[in-house]
Design an enzyme around this catalytic site. Sequence first.
Site, PDB file in Angstrom:
ATOM      1  CG  HIS A 164       0.932  57.353 -14.144  1.00 33.87           C
ATOM      2  ND1 HIS A 164       1.339  58.063 -15.416  1.00 33.87           N
ATOM      3  CD2 HIS A 164      -0.159  58.018 -13.876  1.00 33.87           C
ATOM      4  CE1 HIS A 164       0.941  58.918 -15.946  1.00 33.87           C
ATOM      5  NE2 HIS A 164      -0.119  59.012 -14.992  1.00 33.87           N
ATOM      6  CD  GLU A 165      -3.535  56.900 -12.440  1.00 33.21           C
ATOM      7  OE1 GLU A 165      -3.908  58.023 -11.879  1.00 33.21           O
ATOM      8  OE2 GLU A 165      -3.382  57.056 -13.755  1.00 33.21           O
TER       9      GLU A 165
ATOM     10  CG  HIS B  99      -1.662  61.502 -11.085  1.00 30.50           C
ATOM     11  ND1 HIS B  99      -0.755  62.797 -11.533  1.00 30.50           N
ATOM     12  CD2 HIS B  99      -1.597  60.781 -12.097  1.00 30.50           C
ATOM     13  CE1 HIS B  99      -0.439  62.437 -12.828  1.00 30.50           C
ATOM     14  NE2 HIS B  99      -1.092  61.417 -13.362  1.00 30.50           N
TER      15      HIS B  99
END
Length: 384
Positions: A22-23, A26
């Site tokens: 998920h990170e 980003h």
Amino acid sequence: MLAYVVGVTLFVVGLCLSLALHEAGHLLSARAFGMRVRRFFVGRGPTVFSFRRGDTEYGLKALPIGGFCEIAGMTTLDDLTPDERPRAMWRYPAWKRTAVMAAGPVTHVLLAMVILYGMAVSTGLPNLNPVAEPVVAATTCPVAATCPAADAGVLPGDRITSVGGTATPLWTDVLTAVQASAGPTPVTVERGGRTLTLTVDVARVTRDGSEAGMIGATAQAPPAYLTYGPADAAGATVAFTGDLFGRTFAQLAAFPQRLPAVVAAIGGAERGADTPISMVGASRLGGEAVERGLWAVFLLLLAGLNLFMAVFNLLPLLPLDGGHVMVIWFERARDALRRLRGLPAAGPIDFTRLYPVTMALVLIGGAVMLLTITADVVNPIRLS
């Protein structure tokens, strides 16, 4: 017991990898747009090791709990160095900032779809529309020694295609046609690539005060899981993901109503399978699935959890990704109205004004998390 521990461990590892990716979503999107990414770490707590490549420090933390991606200028509360100011996130167009914030939840969706596609071509996806096909599982005697189907030569595995000239694409059609029949009736079946027409002497029996035809045949149960080829699995994965999305939205909408049941479960009341669970509860279920050899259930839990995290993170609440997206588009709408009035853009929102609301939401979220974890420890949901 060992299998249970292995299952819990594997589920936790899968969860941690999901949060780390998920990170990474980003990170990759921010770097693609040229934003300054200060740090990207997997895990939390003390630093195990780190290294710097370009402007970004990469590293591993001691606690395998998710990770973080620190982008310079994500909010106006950031203290920026002179070399960071030109690449501060808040300086970029709204669509680019939105793409960066949405990249994390989108990563969860992609992970879920990869898992579901793997299931589609291996263990199979759960059958969402379990309709019984007109395939005979067994022939029985409806009354005494009357066995019309068996006497006529109907065998288990036969597919009944018509009864008395009426097409029967589903087992419900077979039942309807048989119940309306009486005496010698032509029944067409498919068997081993051949089509046979058998004459079945349909018996008339009385049940619940009404008379209906019966032949003494039971349907083959529909498959619980459906397996697909590599090409067909793509469409099946998209359809199944859409169905899971709908169920996830429904669960989130019902979340506040189900919290009292969680409190009652902590007090010893019977806990329903639809009550909210924490990551602890999901990991326990993953352990039980592996202990019983139910790998399809394990993978489905992991895929479902990824979709839940995607939807949850897109809620328009700070500090979630969706909260940042909401702020971005509020700024854009506000500045559009200012332009109509002949006024200049007002600039980024002052996050210090949003701090009380953000902290209140963090405290509420923390309390709910503590509540569900407690319930999952003292009164966990178990696989039926």
